[in-house]
Design a protein around this motif. Structure first.
Motif, PDB file in Angstrom:
ATOM      1  N   VAL A 139       0.858  -1.175   0.000  1.00  0.00           N
ATOM      2  CA  VAL A 139       0.000   0.000   0.000  1.00  0.00           C
ATOM      3  C   VAL A 139       0.900   1.232   0.000  1.00  0.00           C
ATOM      4  O   VAL A 139       1.841   1.318   0.789  1.00  0.00           O
TER       5      VAL A 139
ATOM      6  N   LEU B  19       1.061   5.430   0.366  1.00  0.00           N
ATOM      7  CA  LEU B  19       0.309   6.538   0.966  1.00  0.00           C
ATOM      8  C   LEU B  19       0.977   7.855   0.608  1.00  0.00           C
ATOM      9  O   LEU B  19       2.197   7.990   0.741  1.00  0.00           O
TER      10      LEU B  19
ATOM     11  N   ALA C  97      -4.477   6.599  -0.546  1.00  0.00           N
ATOM     12  CA  ALA C  97      -3.844   5.283  -0.621  1.00  0.00           C
ATOM     13  C   ALA C  97      -3.975   4.709  -2.020  1.00  0.00           C
ATOM     14  O   ALA C  97      -4.977   4.928  -2.710  1.00  0.00           O
ATOM     15  N   SER C  98      -2.961   3.956  -2.423  1.00  0.00           N
ATOM     16  CA  SER C  98      -2.993   3.248  -3.699  1.00  0.00           C
ATOM     17  C   SER C  98      -2.350   1.894  -3.515  1.00  0.00           C
ATOM     18  O   SER C  98      -1.711   1.615  -2.496  1.00  0.00           O
TER      19      SER C  98
ATOM     20  N   THR D 163      -5.474  -1.734  -1.912  1.00  0.00           N
ATOM     21  CA  THR D 163      -6.363  -1.037  -0.986  1.00  0.00           C
ATOM     22  C   THR D 163      -7.692  -1.747  -0.778  1.00  0.00           C
ATOM     23  O   THR D 163      -8.488  -1.324   0.056  1.00  0.00           O
TER      24      THR D 163
ATOM     25  N   MET E  76      -9.087  -1.863   6.036  1.00  0.00           N
ATOM     26  CA  MET E  76      -7.809  -1.179   6.268  1.00  0.00           C
ATOM     27  C   MET E  76      -8.046  -0.030   7.232  1.00  0.00           C
ATOM     28  O   MET E  76      -8.801   0.890   6.920  1.00  0.00           O
TER      29      MET E  76
ATOM     30  N   TRP F 272     -12.446   0.828   9.167  1.00  0.00           N
ATOM     31  CA  TRP F 272     -12.677   0.585   7.743  1.00  0.00           C
ATOM     32  C   TRP F 272     -13.959   1.257   7.255  1.00  0.00           C
ATOM     33  O   TRP F 272     -13.985   1.844   6.189  1.00  0.00           O
TER      34      TRP F 272
ATOM     35  N   ASN G 261     -13.909   6.140   1.354  1.00  0.00           N
ATOM     36  CA  ASN G 261     -13.380   4.904   0.761  1.00  0.00           C
ATOM     37  C   ASN G 261     -13.494   4.898  -0.763  1.00  0.00           C
ATOM     38  O   ASN G 261     -12.715   4.222  -1.434  1.00  0.00           O
TER      39      ASN G 261
ATOM     40  N   ASN H  12     -10.362   6.335  -1.551  1.00  0.00           N
ATOM     41  CA  ASN H  12      -9.211   5.776  -0.816  1.00  0.00           C
ATOM     42  C   ASN H  12      -8.442   6.865  -0.081  1.00  0.00           C
ATOM     43  O   ASN H  12      -7.208   6.874  -0.063  1.00  0.00           O
TER      44      ASN H  12
ATOM     45  N   ALA I  62      -1.439   3.274   7.592  1.00  0.00           N
ATOM     46  CA  ALA I  62      -2.463   2.304   7.223  1.00  0.00           C
ATOM     47  C   ALA I  62      -2.061   0.949   7.785  1.00  0.00           C
ATOM     48  O   ALA I  62      -0.885   0.580   7.747  1.00  0.00           O
TER      49      ALA I  62
ATOM     50  N   LYS J 117      -3.141  -3.013   7.418  1.00  0.00           N
ATOM     51  CA  LYS J 117      -3.925  -3.944   6.616  1.00  0.00           C
ATOM     52  C   LYS J 117      -3.335  -5.330   6.756  1.00  0.00           C
ATOM     53  O   LYS J 117      -2.136  -5.522   6.499  1.00  0.00           O
TER      54      LYS J 117
END
Length: 116
Positions: free
Chosen positions: A2, A4, A24-25, A28, A32, A53, A74, A77, A98, A100
């Protein structure tokens, strides 16, 4: 993985406001937790706030309660930190985080400077 990326930091006078964003990318999809930490010069990195989340539950340090609000979108993201009534002691580099599947990820940080 992830990735950020934060934005929105800057210089503001005491009592002013700023809004930080973190997008975020990567991987995702799925639950999270996202949040914000900060680190002032000569100090350890400290927790500021986090959001679950769904965005239904938020947690923040007592130092910022009533002044900072964390939220997330969301669909984009993105997590936000709305900071009001800023104080000089809020000056720090703010990091997006993040969590996850047991893994933790960090952004590169964005500087927030509050002048008195």
């Amino acid at each position: 993985q992830v990735q950020l990326v934060e934005s929105g930091g800057g210089l503001v006078q005491a009592g002013g406001s700023l809004r930080l964003s973190c997008t975020a990318s990567g991987r995702t999809f799925g639950p999270m937790i996202m949040g914000w930490f900060r680190q002032a010069p000569g100090k350890l990195r400290e927790f500021v706030a986090e959001v679950d989340w769904i965005g239904a539950k938020t947690y923040s340090t007592e130092l910022v309660k009533g002044r900072f609000t964390i939220s997330r979108d969301n669909a984009k993201n993105t997590v936000y930190l709305q900071m009001n009534s800023l104080k000089p002691e809020d000056t720090a580099v703010y990091y997006c985080s993040a969590e996850k599947e047991g893994n933790y990820y960090w952004g590169q940080g964005t500087q927030v400077t509050v002048s008195s």
